[in-house]
Design an enzyme around this catalytic site. Structure first.
Site, PDB file in Angstrom:
ATOM      1  N   GLY A 129       0.905  -1.223  -0.021  1.00  0.00           N
ATOM      2  CA  GLY A 129       0.157  -0.039  -0.061  1.00  0.00           C
ATOM      3  C   GLY A 129       0.955   1.312   0.012  1.00  0.00           C
ATOM      4  O   GLY A 129       2.037   1.168   0.017  1.00  0.00           O
TER       5      GLY A 129
ATOM      6  N   GLU B  54      -1.472   0.921  -5.999  1.00  0.00           N
ATOM      7  CA  GLU B  54      -0.574   0.672  -5.078  1.00  0.00           C
ATOM      8  C   GLU B  54      -0.171  -0.868  -5.161  1.00  0.00           C
ATOM      9  O   GLU B  54       0.985  -1.337  -5.253  1.00  0.00           O
ATOM     10  CB  GLU B  54      -0.622   1.104  -3.595  1.00  0.00           C
ATOM     11  CG  GLU B  54      -0.723   2.562  -3.300  1.00  0.00           C
ATOM     12  CD  GLU B  54       0.759   3.005  -3.484  1.00  0.00           C
ATOM     13  OE1 GLU B  54       1.873   2.057  -3.469  1.00  0.00           O
ATOM     14  OE2 GLU B  54       1.063   4.240  -3.425  1.00  0.00           O
TER      15      GLU B  54
ATOM     16  N   GLU C 286       3.204  -2.254  -6.511  1.00  0.00           N
ATOM     17  CA  GLU C 286       4.084  -3.180  -5.396  1.00  0.00           C
ATOM     18  C   GLU C 286       4.072  -4.688  -5.678  1.00  0.00           C
ATOM     19  O   GLU C 286       5.244  -5.237  -5.355  1.00  0.00           O
ATOM     20  CB  GLU C 286       3.869  -2.965  -4.157  1.00  0.00           C
ATOM     21  CG  GLU C 286       3.842  -1.455  -3.838  1.00  0.00           C
ATOM     22  CD  GLU C 286       3.913  -1.158  -2.386  1.00  0.00           C
ATOM     23  OE1 GLU C 286       3.270  -2.075  -1.369  1.00  0.00           O
ATOM     24  OE2 GLU C 286       4.094  -0.014  -1.752  1.00  0.00           O
TER      25      GLU C 286
ATOM     26  N   SER D 242      -4.510   5.512  13.039  1.00  0.00           N
ATOM     27  CA  SER D 242      -3.992   6.952  13.165  1.00  0.00           C
ATOM     28  C   SER D 242      -2.526   6.656  13.558  1.00  0.00           C
ATOM     29  O   SER D 242      -2.400   6.069  14.665  1.00  0.00           O
ATOM     30  CB  SER D 242      -4.710   7.977  13.782  1.00  0.00           C
ATOM     31  OG  SER D 242      -5.876   7.959  13.204  1.00  0.00           O
TER      32      SER D 242
ATOM     33  N   GLU E 173      10.376  -7.642  -1.875  1.00  0.00           N
ATOM     34  CA  GLU E 173       9.789  -8.780  -2.284  1.00  0.00           C
ATOM     35  C   GLU E 173       8.463  -8.961  -1.952  1.00  0.00           C
ATOM     36  O   GLU E 173       8.118  -8.155  -1.195  1.00  0.00           O
ATOM     37  CB  GLU E 173      10.586  -9.792  -1.183  1.00  0.00           C
ATOM     38  CG  GLU E 173      12.027 -10.239  -1.365  1.00  0.00           C
ATOM     39  CD  GLU E 173      12.507 -11.052  -0.301  1.00  0.00           C
ATOM     40  OE1 GLU E 173      11.908 -12.018   0.115  1.00  0.00           O
ATOM     41  OE2 GLU E 173      13.684 -10.876   0.283  1.00  0.00           O
TER      42      GLU E 173
END
Ligand SMILES: [Zn+2]
Length: 164
Positions: free
Chosen positions: A70, A86, A90, A105, A137
């Site tokens: 993310g 994302e 990734e 948060s 990875e």
């Protein structure tokens, strides 16, 4: 916090102090208040059978540690669009957002305050999995036997996923 040293409205020096109920940067010259807000992320839960997808971080903070895939939502993106982008960057996987798992948060990071939105993704085809961008990875781990994660908020989002 040098980025708010000067007023972006009139160029005078800002002060940091109580205004509208909180300490904030503001300008006594033109009265502009420089509001700051947390940066939202799409933080992804991707499960294959009872295994959770993690990525080894290639960049700081927490370089070399495992975490949920993310990243920050870009301007103009919805959380779902950020999640899809994302995941692709990734892990090279195509996913579909299913639900908001929960949020966490994280205050005073090197990026300021961060608001993590935990989003569960459905992935149909896992064969294209390949780490990329700021992931070194990508690997599936048994949900009951995870390595320690890079951020407390990632642990919390995994716990929220398991409990719902
Ligand atoms: Zn000003």
């Amino acid at each position: 916090m040098a980025h708010l040293e000067y007023c972006s409205n009139c160029g005078e020096k800002n002060i940091f102090g109580m205004i509208e109920g909180q300490n904030r940067f503001h300008c006594e010259s033109c009265k502009k208040i420089h509001y700051e807000n947390p940066k939202p992320t799409a933080t992804l839960i991707c499960v294959k059978e009872s295994k959770l997808l993690l990525v080894k971080r290639a960049v700081e903070p927490a370089k070399g540690q495992w975490g949920l895939p993310g990243g920050f939502i870009e301007l103009g993106e919805t959380p779902s669009e950020g999640a899809i982008r994302e995941l692709k960057e990734e892990t090279n996987l195509d996913g579909k957002p299913i639900r908001l798992v929960g949020h966490c948060s994280h205050h005073n990071t090197i990026f300021g305050d961060v608001l993590l939105l935990g989003i569960e993704m459905k992935i149909v085809n896992w064969s294209k999995m390949k780490a990329g961008d700021d992931a070194a990875e990508a690997q599936l781990f048994n949900l009951l036997d995870l390595p320690s994660l890079a951020f407390i908020c990632h642990d919390k989002i995994v716990e929220l996923y398991k409990s719902t």
